[in-house]
Design an enzyme around this catalytic site. Structure first.
Site, PDB file in Angstrom:
ATOM      1  N   ARG A   1       2.333  -5.467  -1.761  1.00  0.00           N
ATOM      2  CA  ARG A   1       3.383  -5.744  -2.741  1.00  0.00           C
ATOM      3  C   ARG A   1       4.295  -4.536  -2.893  1.00  0.00           C
ATOM      4  NH1 ARG A   1       2.374  -7.271  -9.096  1.00  0.00           N
ATOM      5  NH2 ARG A   1       4.071  -8.777  -9.319  1.00  0.00           N
TER       6      ARG A   1
ATOM      7  N   GLY B   1       3.692   5.859   1.965  1.00  0.00           N
ATOM      8  CA  GLY B   1       4.273   7.174   2.242  1.00  0.00           C
ATOM      9  C   GLY B   1       4.080   7.657   3.663  1.00  0.00           C
ATOM     10  N   GLU B   2       3.013   7.188   4.344  1.00  0.00           N
ATOM     11  CA  GLU B   2       2.691   7.743   5.653  1.00  0.00           C
ATOM     12  C   GLU B   2       2.811   6.752   6.807  1.00  0.00           C
ATOM     13  OE1 GLU B   2      -0.539  11.089   5.019  1.00  0.00           O
ATOM     14  OE2 GLU B   2      -0.935   9.391   3.722  1.00  0.00           O
TER      15      GLU B   2
ATOM     16  N   LYS C   1      13.947  -0.096  -3.762  1.00  0.00           N
ATOM     17  CA  LYS C   1      14.802   1.030  -3.350  1.00  0.00           C
ATOM     18  C   LYS C   1      13.955   2.220  -2.905  1.00  0.00           C
ATOM     19  CE  LYS C   1      18.617   1.886  -5.538  1.00  0.00           C
ATOM     20  NZ  LYS C   1      19.639   2.305  -6.547  1.00  0.00           N
TER      21      LYS C   1
ATOM     22  N   GLY D   1       9.249  13.404  -5.139  1.00  0.00           N
ATOM     23  CA  GLY D   1      10.510  12.843  -4.691  1.00  0.00           C
ATOM     24  C   GLY D   1      10.425  11.387  -4.298  1.00  0.00           C
TER      25      GLY D   1
ATOM     26  N   GLY E   1      -0.350   1.736   0.064  1.00  0.00           N
ATOM     27  CA  GLY E   1       0.457   2.952   0.197  1.00  0.00           C
ATOM     28  C   GLY E   1       1.461   2.872   1.330  1.00  0.00           C
TER      29      GLY E   1
END
Length: 731
Positions: A620, A695-696, A625, A480, A693
């Site tokens: 970067r 995501g966390e 979005k 997702g 990263g």
């Protein structure tokens, strides 16, 4: 990184950095996308689990007669009649699929019960309704055995947590306890966080099909390759005989990183009845068979001089694993990197309980660890009478505080400056309870976000056709976050083709193997493979063209070639050596700062988060979005951690008492304010394409920012999550 790679990471791109719509967006909103429980096969059967009602013991009898008598029941599998399954393999660094063994239990191969909720039978029927009804009729009898279930009671028995090559569990620099005693100003606080559970939009589900010794599994997984290897080992077939299909994963947050009972028992049931079988877990079954985040107790003690310079940092923790497995959380990991101090002491401890194994959950360790250390920093600011932002800036390190390693890039000062300006921090009245709006007490809080950056090896193939169309093939996982979209953007820029000409094939174990979607590693890892494959392809095409001008597709056409395909394969031993050598000299991380405003009803204690601003240094940005969505998602999850979420475990029975979204309260729209997200978009020169990263990192520091804002609004320091109204009302 080579000179070419450095130049590429800093030049203006056509698609990289733009807010591109997800390539799978239409399929998802129209229902075209099919998830693990939506694949139909002829003669498909359905399975349901029977869960143990004791925490520890042995099954002395199991009555399945009533269940078997239900029309439509095909079979009831128990330890008395289930086919043999090989036990979980022990961890081996030479076979990383061994990492995903969620527990050490060999399901339905023993009469032993290891936790309350363990599957002790599987009912297979013609319909899911029939399977669930019959499962409720199975009657196990038990000989109960003593069980250790109370985390708080076992805390004094905690033992030191062992470290490893990639995760240290302790640190000593100077004499932190002595420096703490000598400090002119100090705080010494004890924090607790409860267990938490992942609540992905898609509950765990498996559709398993055997064709002789060939196995096809539709599964929502965070690691296709390791799941494939694990299933091959457990069912005694070659890895090439197993195909895992996972093109769409409806969220994971760590809960789909390991191989849990439902997956294995679906495959076992399909083999037993010789039919395709689907096992879709209910929400309650997810709680009872899939581990969550460990609870923790933490001590954070900080010493400082009167100017606010830290002289001592002490951070210790106790967390838990299950007796049958579980991954220890690096609770103090972020504290190794956040603040300069001449004396630092970090320790992590564990207790083992007779509960389901815990498992990684978004920013494992860092999420709960930053709650404690960032709350303690805020409390130290109150003791000093110093602005919380200024306190952090005065202690911002030039090098890694524990070992002096160089930071690959660290722009926290810039993030704090931008955030304070945009949030209007200067308008904050420093006095507790001084800012009001009618009946609401208004508070502002701030906290640092931090999460390490990693890269893992990835295999990628790229095909360029003479018609200009590009196919990128990689067995990556799409949970997702827009994984396929960003890789398409990267390939389009690398090959100079329109984005609509790029197709990414993913979610299939027959594709080149990829690392799992965990640890905020997937995007950077796959990007390195995509860039390397595109570079290899361009070199191949240029050789065909012998220096002639034109696009790569035009060169192919002139050479009479329909297409060119190249593949890059990672060399794991070389990669591991390079990674370990690099870790000896560099610290890489995503970081940022959260600014939070809360309103607390002075009469009822109701807490509302009214404003939020996050500013992040995450390298970067590939897709503006999807990056903003990822960071906002982490913040929303952190709001739940701060204000409402907790898994309630009965310390007498080990039973989870709130296994549903009716009783386990995740944030809803009414709980979430407008969340403004900004990022510095400065490439990390040591990472593929300069990206880090995201995501966390978004969840780290969130709970502390809320707690710090509540402290400002009410004068009450809440040390125990979640921050419920009873904790802020006067006693």
């Amino acid at each position: 990184m080579t000179t070419t790679e450095t130049e590429r990471a800093t030049t203006t791109a056509t698609y990289v950095g733009k807010p591109v719509d997800r390539v799978d967006g239409r399929a998802k909103v129209t229902g075209e996308a099919r998830f693990a429980a939506e694949h139909h096969y002829p003669d498909l059967a359905h399975a349901a689990l029977v869960h143990a009602a004791v925490a520890r013991g042995r099954i002395t009898a199991i009555d399945t007669a009533a269940a078997r008598a239900v029309p439509g029941v095909i079979d009831v599998l128990t330890h008395e009649n289930a086919p043999a399954m090989k036990p979980p393999p022990k961890f081996s660094p030479l076979d990383l699929s061994t990492i995903v063994s969620a527990t050490s239990v060999n399901y339905l191969a023993t009469d032993e019960v290891h936790w309350n909720g363990q599957p002790v039978a599987v009912v297979v029927a013609e319909t899911p309704e029939t399977a669930r009804h019959a499962a409720a009729l199975v009657r196990p009898a038990y000989q109960e055995l003593p069980a250790v279930l109370d985390f708080a009671a076992e805390e004094p028995n905690a033992v030191p947590q062992k470290g490893n090559l990639l995760q240290e569990s302790e640190a000593d620099k100077g004499d932190a306890e002595a420096a703490l005693k000598a400090a002119p100003v100090a705080v010494d606080l004890r924090f607790t966080t409860p267990p938490y559970h992942h609540n992905a939009l898609e509950p765990h589900a498996t559709t398993a099909v055997w064709d002789g010794d060939l196995l096809t599994v539709h599964e929502g997984t965070q690691n296709i390759a390791w799941l494939r290897g694990h299933l091959a080992a457990r069912f005694g077939v070659p890895e090439r005989s197993v195909r895992v299909l996972s093109p769409y994963v409806g969220g994971g947050f760590g809960g789909k990183a390991m191989v849990w009972a439902g997956t294995l028992l679906a495959v076992l049931a399909a083999r037993a009845v010789d039919r395709p079988v689907r096992l879709a877990l209910s929400r309650a079954a997810v709680y009872h068979t899939v581990g969550g985040r460990t609870p923790s107790t933490q001590r954070v003690a900080l010493g400082a001089d009167t100017d606010g310079r830290l002289t001592a940092i002490v951070h210790t923790s106790v967390s838990r694993t299950g007796r049958i497995g579980g991954m220890p959380e690096p609770v103090t990991a972020a504290t190794r990197h956040l603040y300069a101090a001449p004396n630092i002491r970090l320790r992590q401890h564990l207790v083992q309980l007779d509960l389901l194994a815990n498992t990684p959950m978004r920013a494992p360790g860092e999420a709960i660890g930053t709650f404690a250390v960032e709350s303690a920093m805020d409390e130290l600011a109150w003791e000093l009478g110093l602005d919380p932002v200024e306190l952090r800036l005065r202690n911002e390190p030039e090098r890694n505080p524990v070992d002096g390693k160089r930071f690959s890039r660290r722009l926290l000062r810039e993030a704090y400056a931008l955030g304070a300006e945009r949030f209007g921090w200067r308008d904050r009245d420093p006095r507790a309870g001084a800012m009001r709006d009618g009946r609401w007490l208004v508070g502002m809080g701030v906290a640092t976000a931090y999460h390490p950056a990693f890269v893992l090896p990835a295999n990628v193939s790229v095909r360029l056709g003479a018609d200009g169309r590009v196919v990128v093939r990689c067995g990556l996982q799409e949970m997702g976050m827009g994984a396929a979209t960003v890789q398409a953007q990267i390939a389009a820029d690398e090959l100079g083709v329109p984005l609509e000409s790029v197709r990414v094939e993913y979610g299939d174990s027959t594709l080149p193997g990829a690392p799992g979607a965990a640890g905020s590693t997937q995007t950077a890892s796959i990007a390195a493979g995509v860039v390397a494959a595109c570079d290899k392809l361009k070199r191949t095409v240029r050789r065909l063209g012998r220096g002639a001008p034109g696009t790569y597709a035009e060169i192919l056409a002139r050479a009479g070639r329909d297409h060119v395909t190249v593949e890059v394969k990672a060399n794991m031993p070389v990669f591991m050596v390079r990674t370990l050598l690099e870790r000896r000299r560099l610290v890489k991380a995503a970081c940022g700062v959260h600014f939070c405003e809360v309103r607390v009803d002075r009469d009822t204690g109701e807490i509302r988060v009214s404003r939020w601003l996050g500013v992040f240094d995450v390298g970067r940005i590939v897709n503006a979005k999807t990056a903003a969505s990822q960071l906002r998602g982490g913040i929303v999850m952190g709001l739940g951690m701060a204000l409402s979420e907790e898994t309630l475990v009965d310390p007498r029975t080990g039973r989870i008492m709130n296994p549903s979204l009716a009783d386990y309260h995740v944030p809803v729209h009414a709980d979430v304010p407008r969340i403004d997200v900004h990022y510095l978009d400065e490439p990390d020169p040591t990472m593929p394409l300069g990206l880090v990263g995201i995501g966390e990192v978004g969840i780290t520091g969130v709970a502390a920012a809320v707690a710090n804002a509540v402290r400002h609004a009410t004068g009450v320091r809440v040390l125990d999550l979640p921050i419920t109204l009873d904790k802020v009302l006067p006693s």
